[in-house]
Every structure is written in structure tokens, then in C-alpha cells.
Scaffold this motif. Structure first.
Motif, PDB file in Angstrom:
ATOM      1  N   LEU A  18       0.831  -1.193   0.000  1.00 30.58           N
ATOM      2  CA  LEU A  18       0.000   0.000   0.000  1.00 30.58           C
ATOM      3  C   LEU A  18       0.870   1.250   0.000  1.00 30.58           C
ATOM      4  O   LEU A  18       1.974   1.252   0.541  1.00 30.58           O
ATOM      5  CB  LEU A  18      -0.900   0.017   1.235  1.00 30.58           C
ATOM      6  CG  LEU A  18      -1.902  -1.133   1.386  1.00 30.58           C
ATOM      7  CD1 LEU A  18      -2.746  -0.913   2.643  1.00 30.58           C
ATOM      8  CD2 LEU A  18      -2.796  -1.251   0.161  1.00 30.58           C
ATOM      9  N   ARG A 173       2.730   3.117   6.048  1.00 29.76           N
ATOM     10  CA  ARG A 173       1.767   2.329   5.264  1.00 29.76           C
ATOM     11  C   ARG A 173       0.639   1.924   6.209  1.00 29.76           C
ATOM     12  O   ARG A 173       0.885   1.254   7.216  1.00 29.76           O
ATOM     13  CB  ARG A 173       2.434   1.096   4.673  1.00 29.76           C
ATOM     14  CG  ARG A 173       3.573   1.426   3.721  1.00 29.76           C
ATOM     15  CD  ARG A 173       4.134   0.186   3.047  1.00 29.76           C
ATOM     16  NE  ARG A 173       5.412   0.470   2.415  1.00 29.76           N
ATOM     17  CZ  ARG A 173       5.544   1.006   1.205  1.00 29.76           C
ATOM     18  NH1 ARG A 173       4.465   1.291   0.505  1.00 29.76           N
ATOM     19  NH2 ARG A 173       6.744   1.247   0.705  1.00 29.76           N
ATOM     20  N   ARG A 175      -2.780   0.067   7.774  1.00 37.06           N
ATOM     21  CA  ARG A 175      -3.252  -1.321   7.801  1.00 37.06           C
ATOM     22  C   ARG A 175      -4.179  -1.557   6.618  1.00 37.06           C
ATOM     23  O   ARG A 175      -5.052  -0.736   6.335  1.00 37.06           O
ATOM     24  CB  ARG A 175      -3.989  -1.600   9.106  1.00 37.06           C
ATOM     25  CG  ARG A 175      -3.111  -1.582  10.334  1.00 37.06           C
ATOM     26  CD  ARG A 175      -3.911  -1.893  11.586  1.00 37.06           C
ATOM     27  NE  ARG A 175      -4.918  -0.867  11.835  1.00 37.06           N
ATOM     28  CZ  ARG A 175      -5.993  -1.036  12.580  1.00 37.06           C
ATOM     29  NH1 ARG A 175      -6.220  -2.201  13.150  1.00 37.06           N
ATOM     30  NH2 ARG A 175      -6.835  -0.049  12.771  1.00 37.06           N
ATOM     31  N   PRO A 176      -4.012  -2.666   5.906  1.00 37.57           N
ATOM     32  CA  PRO A 176      -4.906  -2.951   4.776  1.00 37.57           C
ATOM     33  C   PRO A 176      -6.358  -3.085   5.241  1.00 37.57           C
ATOM     34  O   PRO A 176      -6.644  -3.729   6.247  1.00 37.57           O
ATOM     35  CB  PRO A 176      -4.379  -4.288   4.231  1.00 37.57           C
ATOM     36  CG  PRO A 176      -2.992  -4.391   4.734  1.00 37.57           C
ATOM     37  CD  PRO A 176      -2.969  -3.692   6.060  1.00 37.57           C
ATOM     38  N   ARG A 177      -7.270  -2.469   4.496  1.00 40.53           N
ATOM     39  CA  ARG A 177      -8.703  -2.597   4.771  1.00 40.53           C
ATOM     40  C   ARG A 177      -9.213  -3.817   4.005  1.00 40.53           C
ATOM     41  O   ARG A 177      -9.180  -3.844   2.774  1.00 40.53           O
ATOM     42  CB  ARG A 177      -9.442  -1.342   4.324  1.00 40.53           C
ATOM     43  CG  ARG A 177      -8.998  -0.056   5.027  1.00 40.53           C
ATOM     44  CD  ARG A 177      -9.527   1.161   4.306  1.00 40.53           C
ATOM     45  NE  ARG A 177      -9.047   1.206   2.924  1.00 40.53           N
ATOM     46  CZ  ARG A 177      -9.522   2.042   1.998  1.00 40.53           C
ATOM     47  NH1 ARG A 177     -10.470   2.899   2.304  1.00 40.53           N
ATOM     48  NH2 ARG A 177      -9.027   2.021   0.774  1.00 40.53           N
ATOM     49  N   VAL A 178      -9.688  -4.792   4.735  1.00 40.97           N
ATOM     50  CA  VAL A 178     -10.077  -6.066   4.137  1.00 40.97           C
ATOM     51  C   VAL A 178     -11.560  -6.326   4.417  1.00 40.97           C
ATOM     52  O   VAL A 178     -11.987  -6.320   5.573  1.00 40.97           O
ATOM     53  CB  VAL A 178      -9.232  -7.230   4.697  1.00 40.97           C
ATOM     54  CG1 VAL A 178      -9.609  -8.538   4.021  1.00 40.97           C
ATOM     55  CG2 VAL A 178      -7.746  -6.933   4.515  1.00 40.97           C
ATOM     56  N   GLY A 216      -4.301  -6.361   9.721  1.00 42.92           N
ATOM     57  CA  GLY A 216      -5.208  -5.667   8.825  1.00 42.92           C
ATOM     58  C   GLY A 216      -6.393  -5.075   9.570  1.00 42.92           C
ATOM     59  O   GLY A 216      -6.604  -5.324  10.762  1.00 42.92           O
ATOM     60  N   ASP A 243      -9.049  -2.578   0.414  1.00 38.21           N
ATOM     61  CA  ASP A 243      -7.736  -2.824  -0.185  1.00 38.21           C
ATOM     62  C   ASP A 243      -7.603  -4.283  -0.601  1.00 38.21           C
ATOM     63  O   ASP A 243      -6.729  -4.627  -1.401  1.00 38.21           O
ATOM     64  CB  ASP A 243      -6.638  -2.485   0.821  1.00 38.21           C
ATOM     65  CG  ASP A 243      -6.634  -1.016   1.191  1.00 38.21           C
ATOM     66  OD1 ASP A 243      -6.700  -0.176   0.272  1.00 38.21           O
ATOM     67  OD2 ASP A 243      -6.589  -0.700   2.392  1.00 38.21           O
ATOM     68  N   ALA A 244      -8.455  -5.142  -0.034  1.00 36.71           N
ATOM     69  CA  ALA A 244      -8.499  -6.558  -0.402  1.00 36.71           C
ATOM     70  C   ALA A 244      -9.866  -7.091  -0.017  1.00 36.71           C
ATOM     71  O   ALA A 244     -10.537  -6.550   0.866  1.00 36.71           O
ATOM     72  CB  ALA A 244      -7.392  -7.355   0.293  1.00 36.71           C
ATOM     73  N   LEU A 316      -1.030 -10.074   3.008  1.00 37.49           N
ATOM     74  CA  LEU A 316      -1.246  -8.894   3.842  1.00 37.49           C
ATOM     75  C   LEU A 316       0.083  -8.335   4.341  1.00 37.49           C
ATOM     76  O   LEU A 316       0.247  -7.115   4.457  1.00 37.49           O
ATOM     77  CB  LEU A 316      -2.157  -9.234   5.022  1.00 37.49           C
ATOM     78  CG  LEU A 316      -3.614  -9.551   4.676  1.00 37.49           C
ATOM     79  CD1 LEU A 316      -4.395  -9.908   5.938  1.00 37.49           C
ATOM     80  CD2 LEU A 316      -4.278  -8.389   3.959  1.00 37.49           C
ATOM     81  N   MET A 319       1.420  -6.292   1.559  1.00 37.39           N
ATOM     82  CA  MET A 319       0.666  -5.053   1.430  1.00 37.39           C
ATOM     83  C   MET A 319       1.069  -4.055   2.511  1.00 37.39           C
ATOM     84  O   MET A 319       1.000  -2.844   2.301  1.00 37.39           O
ATOM     85  CB  MET A 319      -0.835  -5.348   1.503  1.00 37.39           C
ATOM     86  CG  MET A 319      -1.355  -6.164   0.331  1.00 37.39           C
ATOM     87  SD  MET A 319      -3.095  -6.629   0.497  1.00 37.39           S
ATOM     88  CE  MET A 319      -3.882  -5.051   0.191  1.00 37.39           C
ATOM     89  N   ARG A 320       1.493  -4.548   3.654  1.00 43.89           N
ATOM     90  CA  ARG A 320       1.932  -3.674   4.745  1.00 43.89           C
ATOM     91  C   ARG A 320       3.382  -3.219   4.570  1.00 43.89           C
ATOM     92  O   ARG A 320       3.873  -2.412   5.354  1.00 43.89           O
ATOM     93  CB  ARG A 320       1.791  -4.403   6.074  1.00 43.89           C
ATOM     94  CG  ARG A 320       0.358  -4.791   6.415  1.00 43.89           C
ATOM     95  CD  ARG A 320       0.304  -5.601   7.695  1.00 43.89           C
ATOM     96  NE  ARG A 320       0.624  -4.773   8.857  1.00 43.89           N
ATOM     97  CZ  ARG A 320       1.046  -5.254  10.018  1.00 43.89           C
ATOM     98  NH1 ARG A 320       1.248  -6.562  10.174  1.00 43.89           N
ATOM     99  NH2 ARG A 320       1.293  -4.445  11.023  1.00 43.89           N
TER     100      ARG A 320
END
Length: 402
Positions: A18, A173, A175-178, A216, A243-244, A316, A319-320
Motif C-alpha cells: 500500500l 503504510r 493497515r490494509p482494509r479487508v 489488517g 484494499d483486499a 497482507l 501489502m503492509r
């Protein structure tokens, strides 16, 4: 069938870290730092007292004993946050609080517990060594020192040092939004009554928790039925906030497989058989204008969770902005014989014990891909390679701690 390693490699090749963003410290927990942070000042910025007590010249109290204390007048009080300069003259003391600046001339702090606690004069019963209970300027961090670098995961201690060096916003970066979405007409939300042929939906709760544990930010959406059009409509509604995306169910070989039917025509999601047990049916691809990764996992609860650990968790991590690859393993001795189908890599649920000594692992009773209670009693996955059908008791095996 595709190998486990190839499937993971293709996922990691497609997933991208990200982009960094400017994050307030209140929103940065779990984010990964994308800059170096140096301290503009020394920490502590000035010599200060580590305890409540009395700032003294150590030479003035060298004769102090419990039976014959040294009694000295208290010239002043110094509190934390004090701005006015203070000094300790020979034969005098200054009462001082924790965190207060050490007065000029003082070279030790006598804890209040070593005294009678006097305010006008004080009886000191123990001799402090020079420097006692004084935090020296710069003993933690010197001005200009880098306190955190790129790749640091921002936990409580890291956020504390960022605040401690005066940073309120950092480049990191997020946290990915899942988004997690289960499919199946038979699924009912927990807490609702069951009708004929229905079961309570559990996969999304498992997967949301797994996403959060992996760093995430997870969002659960109500399960959709077996209508591909309805699934696709729901997916498009979710893509703007994700994001995923993780789905469970609807990707096998039978009828009423809404995920597979909805996504196959797009041409950007591949559905394949992976040489693994549990979790043979898998799907992965990129969807939407933003090319959002979508992980379409099997519907059986154990298959879904094992697939997450093998494929989604490493993705993940990438992505981080963290190192990403197969799950880490430890070697343990199996306490029972194991069986596995040739041609597939098995991930048997087990109980790992004695990790710091001579680790052992025992398979749990109930290895079916639907047996969630057995998974709940396990803390590890026992890896049996594709070319091994039987593992005798007492054999060293690779184990993935959960």
C-alpha cells in the motif's frame, strides 16, 4: 494441480504494498513506518530526578547512618515542570519530585524513603552514591539519533517514542482494509433461529479475526446467497472501501457456485485446484478499477482458515510493506503416526508443546475440513509433504505454529 508454493508465489507477485500516507499517531497503531524518524532533542532533555526525594551534594551526607542521620536544612522545593533555575549550596538540600530538573550543584538524589520526610529540615539515614536517582540528559536518546526506521511496525512502544520525540504525524503504510464476505443460501447469522437445512455462519468471524491478528483492518459483510448476480452487485458495492476482499464458499465444482460463476467471466480471477489438503479449490485475482486483490477461499471452515494462513496472511504482510513468504515453521517430533494422501501437501491440525525444549506435536482427533471444534483445540498445522503418505510416530516434522 498447482503446487502450494507456486500458488503463493503468484499471489505475492500480483500484490503490491500500500502507498504510504500521513497518519496521526492516534490512527497509526499497526501501521508500518515508511520514513526514518530522528529525535530533535536529547531524551531526557535535561538531568532530572528519577524519584521523589532530596537533591544533595553527596559529599555533605557521607557520614549518614541509620543510627546517626545527617540533618540538613531544606532550602527549596522543585516540582516537575519547574522553569525557574535552582541551585544547591553546600550544606543544604532541595526537596525534589520525580521528573523535576536537578538543581545546579547537586550530584545525587536521596529517595524520601531514606529520610524522615522533613520539609524544613531533613534527617538523611543512608549515603547516596554520586549520581544516585538522576536521569542524565541524553542517556536514552541523543539529539539527532534515529529512533525508528522504515519497516518498523508501530505498536504501543513505537508510538510512545514517536510522541516522545515530538512527532504527531508520521508517514507510514496503513493497515490494509479487508472486506470479508461469505456465500451460501444455508447460512444464518449467529443469534438467529435456524430453519431446516440451515447452519450458523462462522467463516466470516474466523477470517475477520485472522485479518486483525495479521495486522489488517477487517470489515464483515452479511452473507449472500447463491445468486451470482447478487454476489457481483455486493462485490462492486464493497470495492470502493477495500484494499483486499476475502470470500468463502462458492468456488467448488458443483452447481450453485456463485463466486465462481460471477467472477470467471471477468477474466481476471483464476479458479484452480491446489495440491493441498484441506483447501484444494482456490481462487485469486484482481478486480475493479483499483485492481483490488480478491482471495476466494473454500467454504469448509478448516479449509478456509488454513488457506488464509498459507496465502492471505503472507499477502497482507506484503501489502503492509513487510517481508512476505511462506509461514514460518518449527521442527517437532510427532507423538503419533500420521497419514496423508500422496500428491497433496497436508496440513494436519495438531497441538504443539515444548517449543523451548524438545518440541513435540500431536494430531488432534478430527481432521475433517468441516471440523471447526477440532481446529479450535489445535495450535499448529503439521506439514506432511506431497511425496509422503505415512509418517511413523517419533518422526521429526515441520510445524506451522498458529
Amino acid at each position: 494441480m498447482k503446487s502450494v508454493d507456486t500458488h503463493l508465489a503468484e499471489i505475492l507477485d500480483a500484490v503490491r504494498p500500500l502507498d504510504p500516507a500521513e497518519l496521526d499517531l492516534d490512527q497509526a497503531l499497526g501501521a508500518v513506518l515508511a520514513e526514518s524518524v530522528a529525535s530533535p532533542v536529547a531524551l531526557p532533555p535535561f538531568d532530572n530526578s528519577a524519584m521523589d526525594g532530596y537533591a544533595v551534594r553527596a559529599a555533605d551526607v557521607q557520614a549518614a547512618t541509620g543510627d546517626a542521620p545527617v540533618v540538613l536544612p531544606v532550602a527549596a522545593d522543585v516540582a516537575a515542570g519547574e522553569h525557574a533555575p535552582h541551585a544547591v549550596a553546600p550544606g543544604m538540600v532541595t526537596r525534589i519530585m520525580t521528573g523535576a530538573p536537578v538543581p545546579e550543584g547537586a550530584d545525587a538524589v536521596v529517595p524520601v524513603e531514606w529520610t524522615d520526610g522533613g520539609t524544613a529540615k531533613v534527617a538523611i539515614r543512608r549515603v547516596p552514591p554520586p549520581g544516585n536517582a538522576i536521569r542524565r540528559s541524553g542517556e536514552d536518546v541523543r539529539a539527532g539519533d534515529v529512533v525508528l526506521g522504515p519497516g518498523a511496525v508501530l505498536g504501543p512502544a513505537q508510538l510512545g517514542i514517536l510522541a516522545g520525540v515530538g512527532r504527531r504525524v508520521v508517514r507510514a503504510r496503513p493497515r490494509p482494509r479487508v472486506v470479508v464476505l461469505s456465500t451460501g443460501a444455508e447460512l444464518v447469522d449467529p443469534g438467529m433461529p435456524l430453519g431446516p437445512g440451515q447452519i450458523w455462519e462462522s467463516n466470516s468471524y474466523t477470517l475477520v479475526a485472522a485479518v486483525r491478528q495479521a495486522g489488517g483492518e477487517a470489515f464483515r459483510r452479511s452473507a449472500v446467497g447463491d445468486d451470482p448476480a447478487r454476489f457481483l452487485e455486493t462485490l462492486h458495492e464493497l470495492l470502493g472501501e477495500a484494499d483486499a476482499v476475502i470470500t468463502s464458499g462458492g468456488i467448488s465444482m458443483g452447481a450453485y457456485e456463485p463466486v465462481k460463476e460471477a467472477l470467471s467471466p471477468l477474466g481476471t480471477v483464476r479458479f484452480e485446484k491446489i495440491a493441498m489438503q484441506p483447501g484444494m479449490p482456490q481462487g485469486f485475482g484482481l478486480v475493479g478499477d483499483r485492481q483490488v486483490p480478491i482471495f476466494t477461499l473454500p467454504g469448509n471452515p478448516v479449509s478456509s482458515y488454513v488457506s488464509f494462513m498459507l496465502y492471505v496472511r503472507p499477502a497482507l504482510a506484503k501489502m503492509r510493506g513487510l517481508p512476505a513468504g511462506p509461514p514460518a515453521t518449527v521442527t517437532a517430533t510427532t507423538t503419533r503416526a500420521l497419514r496423508s494422501p500422496l500428491g497433496k501437501r497436508s496440513f494436519l491440525r495438531g497441538v504443539l508443546e515444548g517449543e523451548r525444549g524438545a518440541p513435540t506435536v500431536a494430531p488432534v482427533h478430527g481432521q475433517g475440513s468441516h471440523q471447526l471444534a477440532a481446529l479450535a483445540g489445535a495450535n499448529a498445522l503439521i506439514v506432511v509433504p506431497e511425496d509422503v503418505a505415512e509418517v511413523p510416530e517419533g518422526t521429526p516434522v515441520e510445524v506451522i505454529p498458529l
